[in-house]
Design a protein around this motif. Structure first.
Motif, short mmCIF file in Angstrom:
data_model
loop_
_atom_site.label_atom_id
_atom_site.label_comp_id
_atom_site.label_asym_id
_atom_site.label_seq_id
_atom_site.Cartn_x
_atom_site.Cartn_y
_atom_site.Cartn_z
N VAL A 143 -5.39 6.06 -4.42
CA VAL A 143 -4.31 5.06 -4.35
C VAL A 143 -3.44 5.44 -3.18
CG1 VAL A 143 -2.35 4.01 -5.51
CG2 VAL A 143 -4.35 4.69 -6.85
N VAL A 158 -11.02 5.21 -10.07
CA VAL A 158 -10.21 4.93 -8.89
C VAL A 158 -10.36 6.11 -7.94
CG1 VAL A 158 -7.87 4.53 -8.03
CG2 VAL A 158 -8.58 3.52 -10.20
N ALA A 207 -0.51 -5.57 -3.31
CA ALA A 207 -1.64 -4.68 -3.57
C ALA A 207 -2.90 -5.25 -2.93
CB ALA A 207 -1.86 -4.51 -5.07
N VAL A 214 -0.64 3.83 -11.23
CA VAL A 214 -1.69 2.86 -10.87
C VAL A 214 -3.06 3.41 -11.23
CG1 VAL A 214 -2.81 1.72 -8.92
CG2 VAL A 214 -0.32 1.71 -9.10
N LYS A 215 -3.33 4.65 -10.83
CA LYS A 215 -4.64 5.26 -11.11
C LYS A 215 -4.90 5.31 -12.62
CE LYS A 215 -7.28 9.53 -10.30
NZ LYS A 215 -8.56 8.94 -10.34
N GLU A 250 -10.60 1.66 -4.07
CA GLU A 250 -9.58 2.06 -3.12
C GLU A 250 -8.44 1.06 -3.24
OE1 GLU A 250 -11.30 2.00 0.76
OE2 GLU A 250 -12.78 3.54 0.28
N ILE A 251 -7.28 1.54 -3.60
CA ILE A 251 -6.14 0.65 -3.83
C ILE A 251 -5.04 1.00 -2.84
CG2 ILE A 251 -4.41 -0.10 -5.51
CD1 ILE A 251 -6.47 0.76 -7.67
N ALA A 307 -2.74 -3.29 -10.83
CA ALA A 307 -2.11 -2.31 -9.95
C ALA A 307 -0.64 -2.65 -9.72
CB ALA A 307 -2.85 -2.24 -8.62
N GLN A 349 1.44 6.28 -7.61
CA GLN A 349 0.01 6.60 -7.53
C GLN A 349 -0.55 6.98 -8.89
OE1 GLN A 349 0.47 9.55 -4.42
NE2 GLN A 349 -0.72 8.28 -2.98
N VAL A 407 -7.22 -4.29 -3.03
CA VAL A 407 -8.24 -3.47 -3.68
C VAL A 407 -9.55 -3.63 -2.92
CG1 VAL A 407 -9.54 -3.09 -5.81
CG2 VAL A 407 -7.14 -3.74 -5.92
#
Length: 186
Positions: free
Chosen positions: A167, A164, A118, A152-153, A128-129, A103, A149, A120
């Motif tokens: 984010v 995911v 980050a 990362v996703k 859930e980040i 992430a 977002q 998680v």
């Protein structure tokens, strides 16, 4: 510290069990006579001074047995939290630290990001980040956060294959850049 203490306690417990097993074997083979055993048992029953060490040893051994039963049954806190998946070839375990690093790598691709953290969590619908960032203040924040977002996703789902859920990006601050002074030449 707890592991060292548990190893020492396991050593003591094993020593007591070994001695008890040897006494039982010696008695079973007749190497300890029945008269000696009866006399010793009578002393333990009748003489309280001889019974005290046996009570103490039995109590400590019982407590050690309960401790090792608890340690064997409980879920270890020392194990690294991970996401477990089963495939047709076997099991896959991906640590949450790995997902956090992925992430951070994906979020750092966005321009204008200065400092990242980050976190998680795993829930029923996926990961859930939460990304905490400090930005430079040069880029528009709504566009920057949407880009982070999406990065990362997409990156985590591509690399790990784990869905995911969402984010969340938290912009903690804007980093002030040092003012630059231009010198005047006359």
């Amino acid at each position: 510290m707890a592991k060292v203490l548990d190893k020492f306690l396991l050593f003591l417990f094993s020593l007591v069990v070994l001695i008890a097993a040897l006494v039982a074997l010696f008695a079973a083979f007749g190497w300890i006579s029945l008269e000696t055993t009866m006399l010793f048992t009578e002393h333990v029953y009748r003489n309280f001074d001889i019974a005290i060490p046996f009570i103490a040893i039995a109590a400590v051994t019982g407590l050690l047995a309960l401790r090792f039963l608890y340690v064997s049954v409980r879920r270890g806190k020392s194990s690294v939290p991970s996401i477990d998946q089963r495939t047709e070839f076997g099991d896959i375990r991906i640590s949450l630290d790995t997902v956090e690093n992925l992430a951070l790598k994906a979020a750092s691709r966005s321009r204008g990001v200065r400092d990242l953290r980050a976190r998680v969590k795993v829930n029923q619908s996926g990961l859930e980040i939460v990304i905490r960032a400090i930005v430079d203040g040069e880029s528009p924040i709504p566009g920057l956060t949407e880009e982070m977002q999406a990065n990362v996703k997409g990156h985590i789902e591509d690399i790990t294959g784990i869905p995911v859920a969402f984010v969340s990006v938290f912009i903690a601050n804007i980093q002030q850049s040092a003012p630059t002074f231009k010198s005047r030449v006359e």
